[in-house]
Design a protein around this motif. Structure first.
Motif, PDB file in Angstrom:
ATOM      1  N   VAL A  13       0.799  -1.314  -0.076  1.00  0.00           N
ATOM      2  CA  VAL A  13      -0.023   0.109   0.115  1.00  0.00           C
ATOM      3  C   VAL A  13       0.960   1.201   0.059  1.00  0.00           C
ATOM      4  CG1 VAL A  13      -1.704   1.186   1.316  1.00  0.00           C
ATOM      5  CG2 VAL A  13      -1.834  -1.112   1.122  1.00  0.00           C
ATOM      6  N   ALA A  14       0.844   2.030  -1.006  1.00  0.00           N
ATOM      7  CA  ALA A  14       1.392   3.303  -1.156  1.00  0.00           C
ATOM      8  C   ALA A  14       0.669   4.496  -0.440  1.00  0.00           C
ATOM      9  CB  ALA A  14       1.777   3.884  -2.612  1.00  0.00           C
ATOM     10  N   GLY A  15       0.928   4.922   0.519  1.00  0.00           N
ATOM     11  CA  GLY A  15       0.364   6.276   1.370  1.00  0.00           C
ATOM     12  C   GLY A  15       1.002   7.621   0.679  1.00  0.00           C
ATOM     13  N   PHE A  16       0.158   8.735   0.708  1.00  0.00           N
ATOM     14  CA  PHE A  16       0.631  10.036   0.209  1.00  0.00           C
ATOM     15  C   PHE A  16       0.190  11.022   1.210  1.00  0.00           C
ATOM     16  CE2 PHE A  16       0.043   7.440  -3.432  1.00  0.00           C
ATOM     17  CZ  PHE A  16       1.063   7.941  -4.391  1.00  0.00           C
ATOM     18  N   GLY A  17       1.254  11.956   1.256  1.00  0.00           N
ATOM     19  CA  GLY A  17       0.985  13.130   1.908  1.00  0.00           C
ATOM     20  C   GLY A  17       1.351  14.365   1.083  1.00  0.00           C
ATOM     21  N   PHE A  18       0.908  15.460   1.061  1.00  0.00           N
ATOM     22  CA  PHE A  18       1.336  16.406  -0.020  1.00  0.00           C
ATOM     23  C   PHE A  18       0.535  17.836   0.289  1.00  0.00           C
ATOM     24  CE2 PHE A  18      -2.494  14.059  -1.492  1.00  0.00           C
ATOM     25  CZ  PHE A  18      -3.270  15.010  -1.665  1.00  0.00           C
ATOM     26  N   ARG A  19       1.255  18.849  -0.090  1.00  0.00           N
ATOM     27  CA  ARG A  19       0.902  20.294  -0.073  1.00  0.00           C
ATOM     28  C   ARG A  19      -0.279  20.516  -0.840  1.00  0.00           C
ATOM     29  NH1 ARG A  19       5.019  22.766   2.873  1.00  0.00           N
ATOM     30  NH2 ARG A  19       6.856  21.713   2.942  1.00  0.00           N
ATOM     31  N   GLN A  20      -1.082  21.743  -0.546  1.00  0.00           N
ATOM     32  CA  GLN A  20      -2.141  22.063  -1.326  1.00  0.00           C
ATOM     33  C   GLN A  20      -1.648  22.301  -2.888  1.00  0.00           C
ATOM     34  OE1 GLN A  20      -3.857  25.394   0.964  1.00  0.00           O
ATOM     35  NE2 GLN A  20      -5.673  24.457   0.874  1.00  0.00           N
ATOM     36  N   GLN A  21      -0.365  22.716  -3.114  1.00  0.00           N
ATOM     37  CA  GLN A  21       0.185  22.891  -4.281  1.00  0.00           C
ATOM     38  C   GLN A  21       0.496  21.738  -5.256  1.00  0.00           C
ATOM     39  OE1 GLN A  21       1.627  23.819  -1.392  1.00  0.00           O
ATOM     40  NE2 GLN A  21       0.951  26.250  -1.211  1.00  0.00           N
ATOM     41  N   ALA A  22       0.259  20.715  -4.484  1.00  0.00           N
ATOM     42  CA  ALA A  22       0.811  19.497  -5.463  1.00  0.00           C
ATOM     43  C   ALA A  22      -0.219  19.096  -6.366  1.00  0.00           C
ATOM     44  CB  ALA A  22       0.891  18.286  -4.586  1.00  0.00           C
TER      45      ALA A  22
END
Length: 135
Positions: A13-22
């Motif tokens: 399972v690949a989990g993601f986190g990111f900024r609003q600008q992503a």
């Protein structure tokens, strides 16, 4: 009669986190880094508040997506520690926490998060605990 135990292939399972600008491209690039290092990914995951962009990625790549509760993120111990993630989400790494939560009890990270080239997204892979099936 001989009883056999067949071990199912553990899900990655690949989990993601990111900024609003992503952008979708930010996530795609991070996913491609994970695939290059760990092989095919079975599921994508994101915190509920971040789900739409990851669902777009899942749709584009034909990979199912799992949402996890934002409130659960703080309950997970991660390998890496971002001051921003700690302040905003209560966890050292949103990507690592999401991957572990989505992979389920007993899951483990295959390594620390990776960061997209544009530095707007992070991604990490957790592997679900292997379960034997008696035959």
């Amino acid at each position: 009669m001989i009883k056999q135990t067949v071990t199912k292939q553990a899900l990655k399972v690949a989990g993601f986190g990111f900024r609003q600008q992503a952008t979708l491209e930010s996530l795609e690039q991070a996913l491609d880094q994970l695939i290059a290092e760990y092989g095919p990914i079975d599921r994508l995951a994101a915190a509920s508040s971040m789900l739409p962009l990851v669902e777009a990625l899942g749709s584009a790549r034909n990979i199912p997506v799992i949402g996890v509760a934002d409130a659960a993120l703080a309950s997970v111990t991660t390998l890496t520690h971002s001051a921003y993630s700690l302040r905003e989400k209560g966890t050292g790494s949103v990507a690592e926490a999401v991957a572990l939560l989505a992979a389920g009890s007993g899951a483990r990270l295959l390594g620390p998060r990776t960061v997209s080239n544009d530095r707007k997204a992070t991604a990490a892979v957790a592997i679900a605990a292997a379960k034997g099936v008696g035959l």
